[in-house]
Design a protein around this motif. Structure first.
Motif, PDB file in Angstrom:
ATOM      1  N   LYS A 298     -99.106  17.956   2.970  1.00  0.00           N
ATOM      2  CA  LYS A 298     -98.004  17.883   3.882  1.00  0.00           C
ATOM      3  C   LYS A 298     -96.878  18.698   3.406  1.00  0.00           C
TER       4      LYS A 298
ATOM      5  N   HIS B 116     -97.073   3.755  12.859  1.00  0.00           N
ATOM      6  CA  HIS B 116     -95.851   3.352  12.374  1.00  0.00           C
ATOM      7  C   HIS B 116     -94.596   3.429  13.420  1.00  0.00           C
TER       8      HIS B 116
ATOM      9  N   LEU C  71     -90.015  10.283   9.161  1.00  0.00           N
ATOM     10  CA  LEU C  71     -91.413  10.664   8.963  1.00  0.00           C
ATOM     11  C   LEU C  71     -91.791  11.746  10.014  1.00  0.00           C
TER      12      LEU C  71
ATOM     13  N   THR D 275     -91.705   7.738  -1.732  1.00  0.00           N
ATOM     14  CA  THR D 275     -92.386   7.703  -0.833  1.00  0.00           C
ATOM     15  C   THR D 275     -92.498   8.587   0.266  1.00  0.00           C
TER      16      THR D 275
ATOM     17  N   GLY E  41    -104.410  10.703   3.299  1.00  0.00           N
ATOM     18  CA  GLY E  41    -106.054  10.828   3.295  1.00  0.00           C
ATOM     19  C   GLY E  41    -106.248   9.738   4.133  1.00  0.00           C
TER      20      GLY E  41
END
Ligand SMILES: Nc1ncnc2c1ncn2[C@@H]1O[C@H](COP(=O)(O)OP(=O)(O)OP(=O)(O)O)[C@@H](O)[C@H]1O
Length: 148
Positions: free
Chosen positions: A9, A52, A61, A109, A116
């Motif tokens: 990321k 999500h 995110l 987090t 993955g």
């Protein structure tokens, strides 16, 4: 042979961990069959994380995953989906075991370094989102006969 989608990321790229992540998977005995540095578009981010959508952290995110280059990969090997998840560690780095990537390098987090796939179904879906079939380079290594 089982395949999985792995992505370093934006935080992992910025922290110079691409090579380290690759080495962890190589040492385990898994084989990279595709890899590219890229910036995730808003559309791709939304599709990749669509499970999500609607959650409180979804906006953050989206902002995070599109904030800079990622290194997207496809890895192959026996039980590579679960094997990779063990190498990566728990979603919350605070709960990730030391020795895992998130356990060793992550703190929170929302910056947990590596993604993955979590199942056969999601690995097929995610590989298809990030790579065209002809970008997957399958090949034999002599060492494979010593792995399983
Ligand atoms: N409570 C949260 N607060 C902030 N971000 C979160 C939270 N839960 C999940 N995320 C982010 O969403 C991503 C996807 O969550 P998921 O539950 O699928 O975890 P994961 O499968 O371990 O992570 P990934 O899909 O990135 O590999 C997490 O990696 C994290 O970046």
């Amino acid at each position: 042979m089982q395949k999985t989608f792995i992505m370093v990321k934006p935080d992992g790229v910025q922290r110079n961990l691409i090579g380290h992540v690759i080495q962890r998977f190589e040492r385990k005995g898994f084989q990279m069959i595709a890899g590219k540095l890229m910036v995730v578009s808003d559309e791709l981010a939304k599709e990749h994380y669509k499970e999500h959508e609607g959650k409180s952290f979804f906006g953050d995110l989206m902002g995070f995953i599109t904030s800079g280059p990622v290194f997207a990969m496809v890895w192959e090997g026996t039980n590579v989906i679960d094997g990779a998840r063990h190498i990566i560690g728990a979603t919350n780095p605070l709960e990730a075991t030391p020795g895992t990537i998130r356990g060793d390098f992550g703190i929170v987090t929302h910056r947990n370094l590596v993604h993955g796939s979590d199942s056969e179904e999601s690995s097929k879906r995610e590989i298809g989102l990030f790579f065209a079939p002809e970008q997957l380079v399958t090949y034999q290594k002599a060492v494979n006969e010593w792995l399983d």
